[in-house]
Enzyme design. Structure first.
Site, PDB file in Angstrom:
ATOM      1  N   ASP A   1      -7.996  -8.172   0.756  1.00  0.00           N
ATOM      2  CA  ASP A   1      -6.830  -8.073   1.782  1.00  0.00           C
ATOM      3  C   ASP A   1      -7.442  -7.891   3.192  1.00  0.00           C
ATOM      4  O   ASP A   1      -8.275  -7.077   3.546  1.00  0.00           O
ATOM      5  CB  ASP A   1      -5.749  -7.091   1.246  1.00  0.00           C
ATOM      6  CG  ASP A   1      -6.029  -5.794   1.988  1.00  0.00           C
ATOM      7  OD1 ASP A   1      -5.894  -5.431   2.914  1.00  0.00           O
ATOM      8  OD2 ASP A   1      -6.789  -5.040   0.837  1.00  0.00           O
TER       9      ASP A   1
ATOM     10  N   ASP B   1       0.797  -1.154   0.074  1.00  0.00           N
ATOM     11  CA  ASP B   1      -0.122  -0.178   0.132  1.00  0.00           C
ATOM     12  C   ASP B   1       0.814   1.136   0.027  1.00  0.00           C
ATOM     13  O   ASP B   1       2.049   1.241   0.096  1.00  0.00           O
ATOM     14  CB  ASP B   1      -0.976  -0.057   1.039  1.00  0.00           C
ATOM     15  CG  ASP B   1      -0.179  -0.071   2.498  1.00  0.00           C
ATOM     16  OD1 ASP B   1       0.986  -0.100   2.419  1.00  0.00           O
ATOM     17  OD2 ASP B   1      -0.881  -0.335   3.579  1.00  0.00           O
TER      18      ASP B   1
END
Length: 372
Positions: free
Chosen positions: A281, A89
């Site tokens: 996720d 991320d």
């Protein structure tokens, strides 16, 4: 190479699809569950070779050991010993969730505000924040975030965005949305200057407002992102999540893979996969395992319950995971938890991760048979 995405089967019953994502470090069969390896490690799971895609957090790796240090050691794949795909991320999620609370916490608390002590300053340039580890002042901009992800070397990377809590007032929501999409454009431009084998997903925001979600879809669709990620506030319950996912996926082209950020518990997966989500996720299975919550086909077992004190059955009869295959019984696992033996969380995590992969295989099979 940048990723290649192929739809192998489109369900006749829903918008669900089975596909395959090809990356530099291997293929991912979708829909896929993507476990979160916060510091480059799945808590309690030593062997991640059978995990098709793993999520690592840029923020934590910037804080320690540092993105440049990882690059000097050959990148994240070599550093953690993984020859399979990785997604990172931007680092923004951790910064803002430490201030506001995570998406999952927000859903549970309906957006009750946490302290904002970690954020020092935020403007159009980026965000200044304090390290949770040693209090150092750090700065993250779109360019700094993407460069860090270049150092880490993940296969799929995410542009910097601002995560807003559920309670945000409308005026700041609009300001933040404009800033986020400007940050994403800067992130993409920086990435495309030297893409290498990496691919970037654009993040779609808009809260629970359908019109704002549609605008977010249009923004991402108009730019050469390699995939789409549904992010931002998804509401306060599963019904809100389903509504956001429904309207968002309905406004996305089918050619790009779609990822649902931060959501990967079983009820949410079953409720949203039919809208064409390709990956999810979450730290859900390993976190649940550490708290004695065991995932099984008969529902979740709270292994600390007295009823399992003399239960010599495997954790789940018929399960092929290493824990069940080695004969770890419910009674023994309960004993390990009761005496605070670290192996308790390890065996439980190994089982839960195996169970999640088994569920995703079952989901793909149901889609292929037009049952989902």
């Amino acid at each position: 190479m940048a990723l290649r995405f192929e739809i192998l089967h489109q369900s006749k019953k829903s918008r669900a699809r089975v596909g395959r994502i090809e990356t530099e470090h291997g293929c991912i069969d979708t829909p896929a569950f993507v476990p979160v390896a916060t510091n480059g490690a799945l808590k309690g799971v030593l062997d991640h070779s059978n995990i098709p895609l793993m999520f690592c957090n840029t923020y934590h790796l910037i804080v320690h050991p540092g993105a440049e240090a990882v690059a000097a050691m050959g990148g994240l794949h070599q550093f953690i010993g993984r020859n399979a795909p990785i997604i990172t991320d931007s680092g923004g999620f951790q910064i803002f969730s430490l201030a506001y609370g995570s998406v999952a916490e927000e859903i549970k608390s309906c957006g009750k505000k946490k302290g904002e002590n970690s954020i020092i300053k935020i403007n159009d340039e980026g965000v200044w924040f304090k390290s949770y580890r040693d209090g150092r002042k750090l700065f993250l901009s779109p360019e700094v975030s993407v460069q860090a992800q270049k150092h880490l070397g993940a296969d799929i990377i995410i542009p910097l965005d601002e995560l807003l809590p559920f309670h945000t007032d409308p005026a700041y929501f609009q300001q933040s949305s404009q800033r986020t999409y400007a940050w994403e454009k800067r992130s993409l431009d920086y990435h495309l200057a030297n893409p290498g084998y990496q691919s970037m997903y654009g993040v779609i925001h808009g809260g629970t407002f359908p019109d704002q979600r549609k605008l977010g879809c249009q923004f991402v669709e108009d730019l050469p992102f390699d995939g789409s990620a549904i992010g931002g506030s998804l509401g306060k319950n599963l019904r809100d999540i389903v509504g956001v996912v429904d309207v968002t996926t309905a406004n996305l082209s089918i050619e790009r893979p779609r990822h649902l950020l931060g959501i990967g518990d079983l009820p949410s997966i079953w409720a949203t996969v039919g809208f064409g989500i390709d990956s999810f996720d979450s730290s859900y299975p390993t976190k649940a395992a550490r708290h004695g919550m065991i995932l099984t086909s008969q529902g979740s077992l709270k292994i600390n319950n007295q009823r399992y004190a003399s239960d010599l059955n495997p954790i789940e009869p018929g399960c092929a995971c290493p824990a069940c295959s080695q004969g770890i019984s419910r009674a023994y696992l309960r004993h390990l938890f009761k005496v605070h033996e670290p192996n308790a969380g390890i065996w439980a995590s190994i089982h839960n991760m195996h169970y999640m992969q088994k569920i995703m295989s079952k989901i793909r099979e149901k889609i292929l048979n037009d049952q989902l």
